[in-house]
Design an enzyme around this catalytic site. Structure first.
Site, PDB file in Angstrom:
ATOM      1  N   ARG A 186       3.662 -11.352   4.747  1.00 19.93           N
ATOM      2  CA  ARG A 186       5.120 -11.187   4.729  1.00 19.93           C
ATOM      3  C   ARG A 186       5.669 -10.635   6.039  1.00 19.93           C
ATOM      4  O   ARG A 186       6.882 -10.584   6.233  1.00 19.93           O
ATOM      5  CB  ARG A 186       5.516 -10.296   3.544  1.00 19.93           C
ATOM      6  CG  ARG A 186       5.165 -10.959   2.219  1.00 19.93           C
ATOM      7  CD  ARG A 186       5.511 -10.082   1.053  1.00 19.93           C
ATOM      8  NE  ARG A 186       6.940 -10.038   0.818  1.00 19.93           N
ATOM      9  CZ  ARG A 186       7.501  -9.395  -0.204  1.00 19.93           C
ATOM     10  NH1 ARG A 186       6.734  -8.759  -1.068  1.00 19.93           N
ATOM     11  NH2 ARG A 186       8.788  -9.398  -0.356  1.00 19.93           N
ATOM     12  N   PRO A 216       0.819  -1.202   0.000  1.00 19.21           N
ATOM     13  CA  PRO A 216       0.000   0.000   0.000  1.00 19.21           C
ATOM     14  C   PRO A 216       0.851   1.249   0.000  1.00 19.21           C
ATOM     15  O   PRO A 216       1.697   1.446   0.874  1.00 19.21           O
ATOM     16  CB  PRO A 216      -0.793  -0.109   1.299  1.00 19.21           C
ATOM     17  CG  PRO A 216      -0.243  -1.285   2.038  1.00 19.21           C
ATOM     18  CD  PRO A 216       0.980  -1.735   1.356  1.00 19.21           C
ATOM     19  N   GLU A 217       0.597   2.088  -0.975  1.00 19.30           N
ATOM     20  CA  GLU A 217       1.196   3.417  -1.010  1.00 19.30           C
ATOM     21  C   GLU A 217       0.126   4.397  -0.535  1.00 19.30           C
ATOM     22  O   GLU A 217      -0.933   3.984  -0.090  1.00 19.30           O
ATOM     23  CB  GLU A 217       1.678   3.737  -2.424  1.00 19.30           C
ATOM     24  CG  GLU A 217       2.594   2.646  -2.995  1.00 19.30           C
ATOM     25  CD  GLU A 217       3.084   2.943  -4.399  1.00 19.30           C
ATOM     26  OE1 GLU A 217       3.202   4.120  -4.748  1.00 19.30           O
ATOM     27  OE2 GLU A 217       3.348   1.988  -5.152  1.00 19.30           O
ATOM     28  N   HIS A 270      -2.675 -15.893   8.160  1.00 14.19           N
ATOM     29  CA  HIS A 270      -1.859 -14.701   8.383  1.00 14.19           C
ATOM     30  C   HIS A 270      -2.609 -13.555   9.046  1.00 14.19           C
ATOM     31  O   HIS A 270      -2.177 -12.411   8.992  1.00 14.19           O
ATOM     32  CB  HIS A 270      -1.235 -14.246   7.072  1.00 14.19           C
ATOM     33  CG  HIS A 270      -0.355 -15.284   6.449  1.00 14.19           C
ATOM     34  ND1 HIS A 270       0.831 -15.685   7.033  1.00 14.19           N
ATOM     35  CD2 HIS A 270      -0.499 -16.034   5.348  1.00 14.19           C
ATOM     36  CE1 HIS A 270       1.381 -16.633   6.290  1.00 14.19           C
ATOM     37  NE2 HIS A 270       0.589 -16.863   5.258  1.00 14.19           N
TER      38      HIS A 270
END
Length: 273
Positions: free
Chosen positions: A111, A2-3, A92
């Site tokens: 991640r 996400p930017e 996750h």
DNA sequence: AGTGCGACCTGATCGC
DNA sequence: TGCGATCAGGTCGCAC
């Protein structure tokens, strides 16, 4: 992942949903994030009421009562999803924050590059990565004068400079590449060789591309989802990013990909110099 | 000081 | 089908 546009989209979807919500239970299923989730994370959140959801660069700041703030960064693959309590968990899903309403917020991050901390509002300044963020292109302080002052003293390539959060807060690899296409400058171009006219165009193009991406609720290649688990649409409007070999929207020539450091940059060799 | 690179971690995809 | 190599939206720490 996400930017700025993705984080802003998450902020906008979550803010009306969780503002005023009271936290009744917090579960941490895996503490191994970029910084390990503190052992007192749960107790700092429980019984608090959410006041607002703000954004600083790519960070989400969930304001709580009595001057506490929950700081979240989603790294490359993180999600923050609001949904009804008690649904099956994903492998996750690392943090689950339950509200009195029967809904909950899940922090999901395969991640584990993300970050989740609860600190006093007044201590925000003690976190260098937050307090040293550069100008937000959508903020009031953003100006071509600022961008020019940053660029004229840098020997770096434009793409690398645009990714430096201490200078500009919120750009990532997608939107850095897209903004450079808009002004006809290659990602490999050295910042200090750009004249003031083009710098001024960059100062306009950067917020414009970010706003446009927000309008389409962000870019979803694979992972990204907003606070309601919906995909964004801006992947359908990208001009260069992830378009190697495809025709340029300007000149129909082939988009090129180059390695810069460990990641790719994309540009049109005809339209960008 | 400024700059560039590898490391961190998991999953998806591609070529053989 | 299986396996290794490569790639991914970010950030940090280290070496020059």
């Amino acid at each position: 992942m996400p930017e700025l546009p993705e984080v802003e989209t998450i902020r906008r979807t979550l803010n009306p949903l969780i503002r005023g919500a009271k936290i009744v239970r917090v579960q941490v299923l895996d503490r191994r994030l970029r910084i390990p989730v503190a052992l007192d994370f749960e107790s700092r959140l429980v019984n608090k009421v959410i006041a607002n959801v703000r954004r600083k660069g790519k960070y989400l700041l969930v304001g709580l009562d009595s001057d506490w703030v929950w700081v979240i960064h989603l790294g490359m693959a993180g999600k923050l999803i609001y949904l009804a309590s008690g649904l099956p968990r994903d492998r996750h899903d690392h943090i689950i924050v339950e509200f009195t309403s029967g809904y909950e917020l899940r922090f999901h991050d395969p991640r584990r590059f993300g970050l989740s901390i609860v600190i006093r509002e007044r201590d925000l300044g003690q976190w260098p990565s937050l307090s040293r963020l550069g100008e937000d292109p959508l903020g009031l302080q953003w100006s071509s004068t600022y961008l020019h002052s940053v660029m004229r003293r840098s020997r770096r390539r434009l793409r690398d400079l645009l990714l430096d959060q201490r200078l500009i807060a919120g750009l990532g690899n997608i939107y850095a590449n897209e903004a450079l296409f808009q002004v006809g400058l290659r990602p490999t171009r050295r910042a200090r060789t750009v004249n003031s006219k083009l710098t001024q165009q960059m100062a306009v193009a950067i917020p414009r591309v970010l706003r446009e991406a927000i309008r389409w609720r962000g870019t979803s290649f694979s992972d990204y989802r907003d606070g309601k688990n919906r995909k964004g649409e801006f992947q359908n409007h990208l001009k260069v990013y992830n378009r190697e070999g495809k025709p340029c929207h300007n000149c129909s020539g082939k988009i090129k990909r180059v390695r810069m450091g460990n990641r790719s940059a994309f540009y049109c060799p005809t339209c960008q110099s």
